[in-house]
Write a protein that holds these residues in place. Sequence first.
Motif, PDB file in Angstrom:
ATOM      1  N   ALA A 159       1.318 -12.532   0.323  1.00  0.00           N
ATOM      2  CA  ALA A 159       2.561 -13.245   0.033  1.00  0.00           C
ATOM      3  C   ALA A 159       3.317 -13.580   1.311  1.00  0.00           C
ATOM      4  CB  ALA A 159       3.443 -12.403  -0.896  1.00  0.00           C
ATOM      5  N   LEU A 160       3.273 -12.673   2.295  1.00  0.00           N
ATOM      6  CA  LEU A 160       3.964 -12.905   3.552  1.00  0.00           C
ATOM      7  C   LEU A 160       3.203 -13.853   4.469  1.00  0.00           C
ATOM      8  CD1 LEU A 160       5.139  -9.256   4.304  1.00  0.00           C
ATOM      9  CD2 LEU A 160       6.601 -11.180   3.672  1.00  0.00           C
ATOM     10  N   ALA A 161       1.888 -13.820   4.386  1.00  0.00           N
ATOM     11  CA  ALA A 161       1.032 -14.671   5.227  1.00  0.00           C
ATOM     12  C   ALA A 161      -0.021 -15.321   4.337  1.00  0.00           C
ATOM     13  CB  ALA A 161       0.386 -13.842   6.332  1.00  0.00           C
ATOM     14  N   PRO A 162       0.339 -16.386   3.636  1.00  0.00           N
ATOM     15  CA  PRO A 162      -0.587 -17.035   2.687  1.00  0.00           C
ATOM     16  C   PRO A 162      -1.930 -17.370   3.332  1.00  0.00           C
ATOM     17  CG  PRO A 162       1.619 -17.929   2.446  1.00  0.00           C
ATOM     18  CD  PRO A 162       1.655 -17.053   3.665  1.00  0.00           C
ATOM     19  N   GLY A 163      -2.979 -17.063   2.593  1.00  0.00           N
ATOM     20  CA  GLY A 163      -4.324 -17.329   3.077  1.00  0.00           C
ATOM     21  C   GLY A 163      -4.937 -16.191   3.858  1.00  0.00           C
TER      22      GLY A 163
ATOM     23  N   ALA B  79      -2.576   0.015   8.129  1.00  0.00           N
ATOM     24  CA  ALA B  79      -3.179  -0.038   9.460  1.00  0.00           C
ATOM     25  C   ALA B  79      -4.065  -1.274   9.612  1.00  0.00           C
ATOM     26  CB  ALA B  79      -3.991   1.229   9.719  1.00  0.00           C
ATOM     27  N   LEU B  80      -4.803  -1.628   8.560  1.00  0.00           N
ATOM     28  CA  LEU B  80      -5.656  -2.817   8.611  1.00  0.00           C
ATOM     29  C   LEU B  80      -4.818  -4.090   8.665  1.00  0.00           C
ATOM     30  CD1 LEU B  80      -8.503  -1.821   6.120  1.00  0.00           C
ATOM     31  CD2 LEU B  80      -8.389  -1.510   8.600  1.00  0.00           C
ATOM     32  N   VAL B  81      -3.721  -4.111   7.904  1.00  0.00           N
ATOM     33  CA  VAL B  81      -2.809  -5.260   7.968  1.00  0.00           C
ATOM     34  C   VAL B  81      -2.223  -5.373   9.362  1.00  0.00           C
ATOM     35  CG1 VAL B  81      -0.583  -6.143   7.160  1.00  0.00           C
ATOM     36  CG2 VAL B  81      -2.268  -5.316   5.515  1.00  0.00           C
ATOM     37  N   ARG B  82      -1.883  -4.242   9.951  1.00  0.00           N
ATOM     38  CA  ARG B  82      -1.349  -4.265  11.316  1.00  0.00           C
ATOM     39  C   ARG B  82      -2.367  -4.857  12.284  1.00  0.00           C
ATOM     40  NH1 ARG B  82       0.663   1.076  14.753  1.00  0.00           N
ATOM     41  NH2 ARG B  82       1.138  -0.010  16.697  1.00  0.00           N
TER      42      ARG B  82
ATOM     43  N   ALA C 285       4.904  -6.493  12.660  1.00  0.00           N
ATOM     44  CA  ALA C 285       6.054  -6.972  11.896  1.00  0.00           C
ATOM     45  C   ALA C 285       5.719  -7.085  10.416  1.00  0.00           C
ATOM     46  CB  ALA C 285       6.532  -8.316  12.439  1.00  0.00           C
ATOM     47  N   VAL C 286       4.542  -7.616  10.102  1.00  0.00           N
ATOM     48  CA  VAL C 286       4.145  -7.756   8.702  1.00  0.00           C
ATOM     49  C   VAL C 286       3.907  -6.384   8.081  1.00  0.00           C
ATOM     50  CG1 VAL C 286       2.379  -8.663   7.128  1.00  0.00           C
ATOM     51  CG2 VAL C 286       3.170 -10.051   9.050  1.00  0.00           C
TER      52      VAL C 286
ATOM     53  N   ALA D 114       5.784  -1.923   4.499  1.00  0.00           N
ATOM     54  CA  ALA D 114       6.176  -0.515   4.369  1.00  0.00           C
ATOM     55  C   ALA D 114       7.597  -0.394   3.838  1.00  0.00           C
ATOM     56  CB  ALA D 114       6.048   0.193   5.720  1.00  0.00           C
ATOM     57  N   ARG D 115       8.501  -1.250   4.316  1.00  0.00           N
ATOM     58  CA  ARG D 115       9.870  -1.230   3.808  1.00  0.00           C
ATOM     59  C   ARG D 115       9.913  -1.645   2.343  1.00  0.00           C
ATOM     60  NH1 ARG D 115      10.913  -3.664   8.852  1.00  0.00           N
ATOM     61  NH2 ARG D 115      11.039  -5.723   7.850  1.00  0.00           N
ATOM     62  N   ASP D 116       9.118  -2.653   1.991  1.00  0.00           N
ATOM     63  CA  ASP D 116       9.089  -3.133   0.613  1.00  0.00           C
ATOM     64  C   ASP D 116       8.590  -2.051  -0.335  1.00  0.00           C
ATOM     65  OD1 ASP D 116       9.294  -5.024  -1.487  1.00  0.00           O
ATOM     66  OD2 ASP D 116       7.183  -5.542  -1.283  1.00  0.00           O
ATOM     67  N   LEU D 117       7.644  -1.248   0.128  1.00  0.00           N
ATOM     68  CA  LEU D 117       7.083  -0.173  -0.695  1.00  0.00           C
ATOM     69  C   LEU D 117       7.924   1.102  -0.643  1.00  0.00           C
ATOM     70  CD1 LEU D 117       3.288  -0.579   0.184  1.00  0.00           C
ATOM     71  CD2 LEU D 117       4.442  -1.272  -1.924  1.00  0.00           C
ATOM     72  N   VAL D 118       9.016   1.053   0.110  1.00  0.00           N
ATOM     73  CA  VAL D 118       9.929   2.195   0.259  1.00  0.00           C
ATOM     74  C   VAL D 118       9.153   3.436   0.722  1.00  0.00           C
ATOM     75  CG1 VAL D 118      11.945   3.309  -0.762  1.00  0.00           C
ATOM     76  CG2 VAL D 118      11.094   1.199  -1.762  1.00  0.00           C
ATOM     77  N   LEU D 119       8.312   3.255   1.717  1.00  0.00           N
ATOM     78  CA  LEU D 119       7.572   4.375   2.263  1.00  0.00           C
ATOM     79  C   LEU D 119       8.467   5.181   3.182  1.00  0.00           C
ATOM     80  CD1 LEU D 119       4.141   2.738   3.146  1.00  0.00           C
ATOM     81  CD2 LEU D 119       4.762   4.020   1.115  1.00  0.00           C
ATOM     82  N   PHE D 120       8.254   6.495   3.184  1.00  0.00           N
ATOM     83  CA  PHE D 120       9.047   7.386   4.031  1.00  0.00           C
ATOM     84  C   PHE D 120       8.823   7.042   5.501  1.00  0.00           C
ATOM     85  CE2 PHE D 120       9.461  11.611   6.189  1.00  0.00           C
ATOM     86  CZ  PHE D 120      10.831  11.658   6.125  1.00  0.00           C
ATOM     87  N   LEU D 121       7.571   6.805   5.864  1.00  0.00           N
ATOM     88  CA  LEU D 121       7.247   6.338   7.194  1.00  0.00           C
ATOM     89  C   LEU D 121       5.835   5.783   7.170  1.00  0.00           C
ATOM     90  CD1 LEU D 121       5.245   8.519   9.023  1.00  0.00           C
ATOM     91  CD2 LEU D 121       7.170   9.970   8.454  1.00  0.00           C
ATOM     92  N   HIS D 122       5.533   4.951   8.176  1.00  0.00           N
ATOM     93  CA  HIS D 122       4.188   4.413   8.331  1.00  0.00           C
ATOM     94  C   HIS D 122       3.417   5.373   9.220  1.00  0.00           C
ATOM     95  CE1 HIS D 122       1.472   0.901   9.897  1.00  0.00           C
ATOM     96  NE2 HIS D 122       0.817   1.779   9.179  1.00  0.00           N
ATOM     97  N   ARG D 123       2.512   6.139   8.632  1.00  0.00           N
ATOM     98  CA  ARG D 123       1.863   7.227   9.346  1.00  0.00           C
ATOM     99  C   ARG D 123       0.634   6.763  10.105  1.00  0.00           C
ATOM    100  NH1 ARG D 123       0.879  11.460   4.607  1.00  0.00           N
ATOM    101  NH2 ARG D 123       0.051   9.574   3.625  1.00  0.00           N
TER     102      ARG D 123
END
Length: 324
Positions: free
Chosen positions: A26-30, A168-171, A177-178, A183-192
């Motif tokens: 959704a953030l990066a179509p395609g 990590a794979l998306v990163r 940034a994506v 991670a913020r959208d999923l309300v994660l405590f932190l990105h481990r």
Amino acid sequence: MLFIAFDGAEPLDLMGPIGVFSRAQALAPGSYDIRVASPEGGAIGTGSPLSLGGIVPLSAVGGSIDTILVVGGHEQAIRRAATDAALVGWLARHAGHARRVGSICTGAFILGAAGLLDDRHVTTHWAAVELLQQYFPRAKVDPEAIYRIDGPLCTSAGVTTGIDLALALVRQDLGQAVASAIARDLVLFLHRPGRHQQLSATLAAQQRAGDLFSELLAWMLDHPEEDLSVPALAARAAMSPRNFSRRFLREVGKTPGQHVLELRIEHACRHLEKTGWTIERIAERSGLKNADTMHRVFRQQLGMTPAHYRARLAAGQTAAPAQA
């Protein structure tokens, strides 16, 4: 991107990572074309009352595949899947043509059956790491990490760590940034980062201690900057300091001082990972008093300075906290 599932699969192994990649799309179509396949296709049961439908058979999957991820499941389901000649054969034939191949949780056993774990650093659920090493002795099984990425092979530990691996794979694919936005959208405590321990000091302690110290351990986790000396903790537990120390060692498996140190290091590491705070501020919030003490503790326990830890995190890899 292809997810491989089967009857008895763990639904969170599938839906957690799919949620991450769907948000990335959704953030990066395609960026991702997500498909789910199983040996027979159609509907599959899961290790819960939930059934999944509309799944394509593996025999119908064609064309180039960028990423293949195999999900985990309960023990009997994994045994069936890892001995399914059609599934294992398909994976062995197609893995070499994909940019990367990986697993969520006990899906690593299916990768192993396809001959994909040899000489690779891998992980799986903490309860299955010894069995994975036994079945696949050439694999370099990491019993602590929540995920490992070794070249084109990626593996994750239990259930929700599939989300950490997916981030990590998306990163890798789309940038920090994506990944952070997801991670913020999923309300994660932190990105481990991947080398985080599967079991935190508090969770491991609570599992051993049972009800006796469970509330106290949870309170300590939320208040690392408080007085956590033996007299103070004993008073909170309504015990004498001598009796408290003896019972704590017996129930938790380490002294109160050892546990407090691990707890404060973990707290400091989390702030190094998720904030831009100064070392001095992190030391104060974590109960390590000041930057000099935090530097000394990190060198002794982790073999690096706080700044080095933060730099390694930025590079995508950190050291796991030392074991007492």
